[in-house]
Design a protein around this motif. Structure first.
Motif, PDB file in Angstrom:
ATOM      1  N   ILE A 181      -5.970  -7.166   2.827  1.00 49.08           N
ATOM      2  CA  ILE A 181      -4.698  -7.106   2.110  1.00 49.08           C
ATOM      3  C   ILE A 181      -4.145  -8.513   2.014  1.00 49.08           C
ATOM      4  CG2 ILE A 181      -2.325  -6.245   2.156  1.00 49.08           C
ATOM      5  CD1 ILE A 181      -4.456  -4.135   1.513  1.00 49.08           C
ATOM      6  N   THR A 182      -3.965  -9.005   0.796  1.00 49.98           N
ATOM      7  CA  THR A 182      -3.467 -10.358   0.634  1.00 49.98           C
ATOM      8  C   THR A 182      -2.012 -10.437   1.101  1.00 49.98           C
ATOM      9  OG1 THR A 182      -3.093 -12.137  -0.959  1.00 49.98           O
ATOM     10  CG2 THR A 182      -2.926  -9.892  -1.793  1.00 49.98           C
ATOM     11  N   GLY A 183      -1.723 -11.435   1.921  1.00 47.66           N
ATOM     12  CA  GLY A 183      -0.466 -11.452   2.655  1.00 47.66           C
ATOM     13  C   GLY A 183       0.789 -11.657   1.830  1.00 47.66           C
ATOM     14  N   GLY A 184       0.697 -12.420   0.747  1.00 47.61           N
ATOM     15  CA  GLY A 184       1.902 -12.768   0.004  1.00 47.61           C
ATOM     16  C   GLY A 184       2.635 -11.593  -0.603  1.00 47.61           C
ATOM     17  N   GLY A 185       1.885 -10.574  -1.007  1.00 45.44           N
ATOM     18  CA  GLY A 185       2.505  -9.392  -1.601  1.00 45.44           C
ATOM     19  C   GLY A 185       3.072  -8.436  -0.575  1.00 45.44           C
ATOM     20  N   GLY A 186       2.789  -8.707   0.706  1.00 46.25           N
ATOM     21  CA  GLY A 186       3.251  -7.830   1.776  1.00 46.25           C
ATOM     22  C   GLY A 186       2.107  -7.014   2.342  1.00 46.25           C
ATOM     23  N   MET A 187       1.994  -6.994   3.676  1.00 47.57           N
ATOM     24  CA  MET A 187       0.983  -6.185   4.363  1.00 47.57           C
ATOM     25  C   MET A 187       1.701  -5.073   5.122  1.00 47.57           C
ATOM     26  SD  MET A 187      -1.713  -9.018   5.896  1.00 47.57           S
ATOM     27  CE  MET A 187      -0.502  -9.910   6.870  1.00 47.57           C
ATOM     28  N   VAL A 188       1.308  -3.824   4.851  1.00 43.00           N
ATOM     29  CA  VAL A 188       1.923  -2.664   5.494  1.00 43.00           C
ATOM     30  C   VAL A 188       0.910  -2.045   6.459  1.00 43.00           C
ATOM     31  CG1 VAL A 188       3.041  -0.430   5.159  1.00 43.00           C
ATOM     32  CG2 VAL A 188       3.327  -2.237   3.445  1.00 43.00           C
ATOM     33  N   PHE A 189       1.336  -1.848   7.701  1.00 46.57           N
ATOM     34  CA  PHE A 189       0.478  -1.242   8.711  1.00 46.57           C
ATOM     35  C   PHE A 189       1.160  -0.009   9.295  1.00 46.57           C
ATOM     36  CE2 PHE A 189      -0.244  -5.811   8.808  1.00 46.57           C
ATOM     37  CZ  PHE A 189      -1.619  -5.938   8.807  1.00 46.57           C
TER      38      PHE A 189
ATOM     39  N   SER B 148       5.984   7.726   1.608  1.00 47.05           N
ATOM     40  CA  SER B 148       6.079   9.181   1.789  1.00 47.05           C
ATOM     41  C   SER B 148       4.733   9.855   1.557  1.00 47.05           C
ATOM     42  CB  SER B 148       7.131   9.772   0.849  1.00 47.05           C
ATOM     43  OG  SER B 148       6.702   9.709  -0.510  1.00 47.05           O
ATOM     44  N   CYS B 149       3.805   9.158   0.921  1.00 47.88           N
ATOM     45  CA  CYS B 149       2.484   9.720   0.617  1.00 47.88           C
ATOM     46  C   CYS B 149       1.450   9.458   1.709  1.00 47.88           C
ATOM     47  CB  CYS B 149       1.972   9.153  -0.703  1.00 47.88           C
ATOM     48  SG  CYS B 149       3.006   9.532  -2.129  1.00 47.88           S
ATOM     49  N   TYR B 150       1.803   8.676   2.703  1.00 47.67           N
ATOM     50  CA  TYR B 150       0.824   8.281   3.718  1.00 47.67           C
ATOM     51  C   TYR B 150       1.220   8.835   5.084  1.00 47.67           C
ATOM     52  CZ  TYR B 150      -0.832   5.127   0.109  1.00 47.67           C
ATOM     53  OH  TYR B 150      -1.321   4.625  -1.067  1.00 47.67           O
ATOM     54  N   ASP B 151       0.220   9.120   5.890  1.00 48.98           N
ATOM     55  CA  ASP B 151       0.409   9.684   7.218  1.00 48.98           C
ATOM     56  C   ASP B 151       0.343   8.567   8.257  1.00 48.98           C
ATOM     57  OD1 ASP B 151       0.360  11.044   9.608  1.00 48.98           O
ATOM     58  OD2 ASP B 151      -1.197  12.475   9.014  1.00 48.98           O
ATOM     59  N   PRO B 152       1.462   8.261   8.921  1.00 55.78           N
ATOM     60  CA  PRO B 152       1.450   7.153   9.887  1.00 55.78           C
ATOM     61  C   PRO B 152       0.594   7.441  11.110  1.00 55.78           C
ATOM     62  CG  PRO B 152       3.526   8.353  10.011  1.00 55.78           C
ATOM     63  CD  PRO B 152       2.781   8.908   8.829  1.00 55.78           C
ATOM     64  N   ARG B 153       0.169   8.691  11.291  1.00 54.70           N
ATOM     65  CA  ARG B 153      -0.724   8.999  12.399  1.00 54.70           C
ATOM     66  C   ARG B 153      -2.144   8.528  12.116  1.00 54.70           C
ATOM     67  NH1 ARG B 153       0.647  15.280  12.465  1.00 54.70           N
ATOM     68  NH2 ARG B 153       0.362  14.786  10.232  1.00 54.70           N
ATOM     69  N   GLU B 154      -2.429   8.198  10.862  1.00 53.72           N
ATOM     70  CA  GLU B 154      -3.713   7.628  10.491  1.00 53.72           C
ATOM     71  C   GLU B 154      -3.627   6.102  10.551  1.00 53.72           C
ATOM     72  OE1 GLU B 154      -4.832   8.952   6.618  1.00 53.72           O
ATOM     73  OE2 GLU B 154      -4.818  11.069   7.149  1.00 53.72           O
ATOM     74  N   PRO B 155      -4.755   5.421  10.728  1.00 50.88           N
ATOM     75  CA  PRO B 155      -4.735   3.952  10.659  1.00 50.88           C
ATOM     76  C   PRO B 155      -4.663   3.511   9.195  1.00 50.88           C
ATOM     77  CG  PRO B 155      -6.956   4.720  11.102  1.00 50.88           C
ATOM     78  CD  PRO B 155      -6.084   5.942  11.112  1.00 50.88           C
ATOM     79  N   VAL B 156      -3.489   3.108   8.759  1.00 50.10           N
ATOM     80  CA  VAL B 156      -3.261   2.744   7.358  1.00 50.10           C
ATOM     81  C   VAL B 156      -2.965   1.253   7.272  1.00 50.10           C
ATOM     82  CG1 VAL B 156      -1.837   3.109   5.307  1.00 50.10           C
ATOM     83  CG2 VAL B 156      -2.337   5.034   6.841  1.00 50.10           C
ATOM     84  N   CYS B 157      -3.673   0.575   6.382  1.00 51.66           N
ATOM     85  CA  CYS B 157      -3.383  -0.818   6.039  1.00 51.66           C
ATOM     86  C   CYS B 157      -3.274  -0.870   4.520  1.00 51.66           C
ATOM     87  CB  CYS B 157      -4.472  -1.741   6.549  1.00 51.66           C
ATOM     88  SG  CYS B 157      -4.173  -3.489   6.200  1.00 51.66           S
ATOM     89  N   LEU B 158      -2.074  -1.174   4.032  1.00 52.78           N
ATOM     90  CA  LEU B 158      -1.753  -0.955   2.613  1.00 52.78           C
ATOM     91  C   LEU B 158      -1.185  -2.217   1.982  1.00 52.78           C
ATOM     92  CD1 LEU B 158      -1.185   1.139   0.242  1.00 52.78           C
ATOM     93  CD2 LEU B 158       1.042   1.494   1.342  1.00 52.78           C
ATOM     94  N   GLY B 159      -1.576  -2.479   0.733  1.00 50.58           N
ATOM     95  CA  GLY B 159      -1.048  -3.602  -0.025  1.00 50.58           C
ATOM     96  C   GLY B 159      -1.956  -3.899  -1.199  1.00 50.58           C
ATOM     97  N   GLU B 160      -1.917  -5.138  -1.662  1.00 49.46           N
ATOM     98  CA  GLU B 160      -2.821  -5.544  -2.746  1.00 49.46           C
ATOM     99  C   GLU B 160      -4.145  -5.989  -2.129  1.00 49.46           C
ATOM    100  OE1 GLU B 160      -3.046  -8.150  -6.842  1.00 49.46           O
ATOM    101  OE2 GLU B 160      -1.652  -8.802  -5.299  1.00 49.46           O
TER     102      GLU B 160
ATOM    103  N   ASP C 274      12.476   3.735   9.908  1.00 51.61           N
ATOM    104  CA  ASP C 274      11.072   3.919  10.279  1.00 51.61           C
ATOM    105  C   ASP C 274      10.187   2.752   9.854  1.00 51.61           C
ATOM    106  OD1 ASP C 274      11.415   6.319  11.592  1.00 51.61           O
ATOM    107  OD2 ASP C 274      11.093   7.531   9.791  1.00 51.61           O
ATOM    108  N   ILE C 275      10.787   1.720   9.251  1.00 55.13           N
ATOM    109  CA  ILE C 275      10.021   0.541   8.820  1.00 55.13           C
ATOM    110  C   ILE C 275      10.577  -0.690   9.530  1.00 55.13           C
ATOM    111  CG2 ILE C 275       9.281  -0.889   6.888  1.00 55.13           C
ATOM    112  CD1 ILE C 275       9.802   1.469   5.031  1.00 55.13           C
ATOM    113  N   PHE C 276       9.722  -1.362  10.303  1.00 48.77           N
ATOM    114  CA  PHE C 276      10.115  -2.628  10.917  1.00 48.77           C
ATOM    115  C   PHE C 276       9.593  -3.750  10.036  1.00 48.77           C
ATOM    116  CE2 PHE C 276       9.708  -6.292  13.681  1.00 48.77           C
ATOM    117  CZ  PHE C 276      10.928  -6.283  14.342  1.00 48.77           C
ATOM    118  N   VAL C 277      10.480  -4.680   9.667  1.00 49.45           N
ATOM    119  CA  VAL C 277      10.135  -5.754   8.736  1.00 49.45           C
ATOM    120  C   VAL C 277      10.052  -7.080   9.483  1.00 49.45           C
ATOM    121  CG1 VAL C 277      10.728  -6.934   6.599  1.00 49.45           C
ATOM    122  CG2 VAL C 277      11.337  -4.517   6.900  1.00 49.45           C
TER     123      VAL C 277
END
Length: 495
Positions: free
Chosen positions: A389-397, A363-375, A267-270
Motif C-alpha cells: 500500500i503506497t503510503g502517501g494516499g494513506g495506509m489502513v490496517f 463498514s464493508c470490512y471485518d476488523p477481525r480479519e487481517p486487513v491492509c487497505l489503500g492504493e 474506532d479509527i486511530f489516526v
C-alpha cells in the motif's frame, strides 16, 4: 481463419458446385452461392457465441471483495440462462494461482493463452463493480473480426504529463489512450496468444507497478509494434440507472460502497507522520482541513512540539523512507499508550483525506480479519515480487493485521528504508493480502485522468506541490454528507 474453418468452407463449395447441374432454377443457384459465401465466413463475428467469451473478474482475496466478485459471476450466469446460451468461462483472477503478481494481468497471459487460446475468441476483463448487459456486449463484440488483434475499452488520457505515468508522452500527454478498467476491457485471442509468447520469451521486467491500466496499455502498444486501444462507446462508466446509459453494454456500480452503518470515528486511530521542518508548513493544512474529522489522532515527529502537539518517538528524521518511524507507530498502536481501536490509519503530513468517507468504506470490512487497505502498488510482480500500500494516499490496517505483523518479527533493515514497501514485504511473507481501493490516491487530482475521477467519490489525495491544498480538499474531499454517497453536483458539472 482457422484451418478447420477453411476446410469447412472448401467442402461446402465443392458440394454445392457438384450439384449445380441438377438445380433447375437460377434463383436456387443464387441461394446456393449465398450459402457457400456464408459457409466461407464461419469465423466472422456474426457466429460469435457467448461461450467463446472468457470473463475475467479482477477480484481480490479479501472476503468483502470475494463476495462482490461472486455476486457479479452469479449475475452473469443468470443472464446466460435467460439468453439460453451455453455458459461462458468466468474466472476470478485471485483464484488462478498463488502468485501475488496475478492482479497485474501480464504474468497471467500465458495461462489465458494455454487454457483458452484455441477455442475462445475474446478475454473480457471486468472489475467487481462493473455491471454487464450480456446480450448487448455480445452484439458489440460481433462488430470486430476476431481473427485480428484487438484491444478494446473506454479510453482515458492524461491532460498533462504525470509522475504516476513517469511523465510519459510529455510533449503530448493526451495522445496516448489507456482503458478505464471499471468499464470493462477486452483482448482478442490472437492478441492474447502473441502477448503470452512474448511474456514467455522475454521475462517481464522487475519493476514497479503503479498505474496498472496505463502500464498494460504501454505493454500492448509496445512502442508502436502492437495495437492501440480502440474506443468502444458501449463500454461505459455511467451509473446503471442513468438516462444516458441506454446504449451501454457496461455500467458501473458506485465506487463508494456502504455496507451498513459507517464505522464510528472513535474506532479509527489516526497517526500523522511529520517532522520539525514541516511543523509550520504542512501541519497547519491538516488542522485547517480534516483534523477535526478525527476523534483520535496523534502527530509523530522527530521533535516534541506541545503547541501542535507532536510526539517524538525517538526515531531521527530521514530524508527518504520512514520505516523506523512507521514501525514505532505500529508498536505504539498496540500498546497501552493509545486507546484501543479496530482500525489504524497512517498518513503523511501532506495527505488530504476524508475521514467520513473512510468510515463509510470501512463498514464493508471485518476488523477481525487481517486487513491492509489503500492504493496498491507492486514491485517485481512478474518475477515473484510483492504488493504494498503506497503510503502517501494513506495506509489502513485492522488491529489484527498490526498484531500479526509485529508478532512475525518483521523489521526495517534501516530507519530510512521505504516503510510502505517493507510493510508490503512483511505482509507478503505472512500471506496477508494487500487490498486495493481506487479511492485512495498517491498523487494530486491533476495527476489522474478527469474521466477516471468522474465516477469516483475519492477518499484521499497526496502532495501539496503546485496546488492550494486547502482548496483541493474543499473541492474534492469536503462534503457535509458524512455517508459520502457521491460528489457534489457542482463537482460533477465541472467534470
Amino acid at each position: 481463419m482457422s484451418r478447420s474453418s477453411s476446410r469447412l468452407g472448401y467442402k461446402a463449395a465443392f458440394v454445392f458446385w457438384s450439384l449445380v447441374p441438377f438445380i433447375a432454377a437460377s434463383e436456387d443457384v443464387k441461394e446456393g452461392v449465398s450459402k457457400v459465401q456464408e459457409a466461407d465466413k464461419l469465423p466472422h463475428e456474426s457466429q460469435l457465441r457467448l461461450r467463446e467469451v472468457v470473463f475475467v473478474i479482477q477480484s481480490q482475496r479479501n472476503s468483502f471483495h470475494v463476495q462482490r466478485a461472486e455476486r457479479l459471476r452469479a449475475d452473469l450466469l443468470l443472464q446466460t440462462e435467460v439468453l439460453r446460451e451455453s455458459p461462458p468461462p468466468i474466472l476470478l483472477l485471485h483464484t488462478l494461482s498463488d502468485s501475488e503478481g496475478d492482479w497485474s494481468i501480464l504474468p497471467s497471459l500465458p495461462y489465458f493463452s494455454s487454457h483458452f487460446g484455441k477455442n475462445s475468441s475474446w478475454i473480457m476483463f471486468l472489475e467487481e463493480e462493473t455491471n454487464v448487459k450480456l446480450e448487448k456486449l455480445l452484439s458489440v463484440l460481433k462488430k470486430f473480426v476476431r481473427r485480428k488483434e484487438w484491444f478494446l475499452g473506454k479510453p482515458l488520457h492524461d491532460d498533462e504529463s504525470t509522475i504516476i505515468h513517469h511523465y510519459a508522452f510529455a510533449e503530448n500527454p493526451s495522445a496516448f489512450k489507456y482503458p478505464d478498467f471499471s468499464a470493462g476491457w477486452a483482448l482478442s485471442i490472437p492478441l492474447i496468444n502473441r502477448l503470452a509468447n512474448k511474456v514467455l520469451q522475454e521475462p517481464l521486467k522487475s519493476d514497479f507497478t503503479i498505474d496498472l491500466k496505463h502500464e498494460v496499455a504501454l505493454y500492448i502498444w509496445d512502442e508502436g509494434k502492437g495495437p492501440r486501444l480502440t474506443a468502444v462507446p458501449e463500454l461505459c462508466t455511467l451509473p446503471e440507472n442513468s438516462p444516458r446509459a441506454h446504449h451501454c453494454a457496461t455500467t458501473v456500480r458506485t465506487h463508494s460502497p456502504l455496507c451498513g452503518e459507517p464505522v464510528k470515528r472513535e474506532d479509527i486511530f489516526v497517526a500523522v507522520k511529520t517532522c520539525k521542518k514541516f511543523h509550520l508548513e504542512r501541519v497547519p493544512v491538516v488542522k485547517k482541513t480534516w483534523e477535526k474529522q478525527a476523534s483520535r489522532l496523534e502527530y509523530y515527529s522527530d521533535h516534541a512540539d506541545p503547541s501542535i502537539p507532536t510526539i517524538n518517538l525517538g526515531v531521527p528524521n530521514t530524508d527518504r523512507g520512514h520505516c523506523g518511524k512507521t514501525f514505532a507507530i505500529l508498536s505504539r498502536y498496540v500498546s497501552s499508550a493509545v486507546p484501543k481501536t479496530d482500525w489504524l490509519l497512517i498518513v503523511d503530513d501532506d495527505t488530504l483525506i476524508s475521514l467520513p468517507r473512510l468510515q463509510a468504506l470501512l463498514s464493508c470490512y471485518d476488523p477481525r480479519e487481517p486487513v491492509c487497505l489503500g492504493e496498491r502498488y507492486g514491485y517485481g510482480l512478474g518475477q515473484g515480487g510483492y504488493s504494498y500500500i503506497t503510503g502517501g494516499g494513506g495506509m489502513v490496517f485492522s488491529r489484527e493485521a498490526v498484531l500479526r505483523l509485529l508478532a512475525s518479527g518483521c523489521k526495517c533493515y534501516s530507519n530510512d528504508a521505504p516503510d510502505d514497501m517493507v510493510v508490503g514485504m512483511c505482509l507478503n511473507a505472512l500471506q496477508i493480502p494487500v487490498t486495493h481501493s481506487p479511492l485512495f490516491h498517491q498523487a494530486r487530482p491533476e495527476d489522474y485522468a478527469r474521466d477516471f475521477l468522474a465516477h469516483q467519490t475519492p477518499i484521499s489525495f497526496h502532495k501539496h506541490w503546485n496546488i492550494d491544498p486547502v482548496a483541493v480538499f474543499n473541492k474534492w474531499l469536503n462534503d457535509s454528507d458524512s455517508r459520502a454517497e457521491g460528489l457534489s453536483t457542482r463537482l460533477k458539472e465541472e467534470l
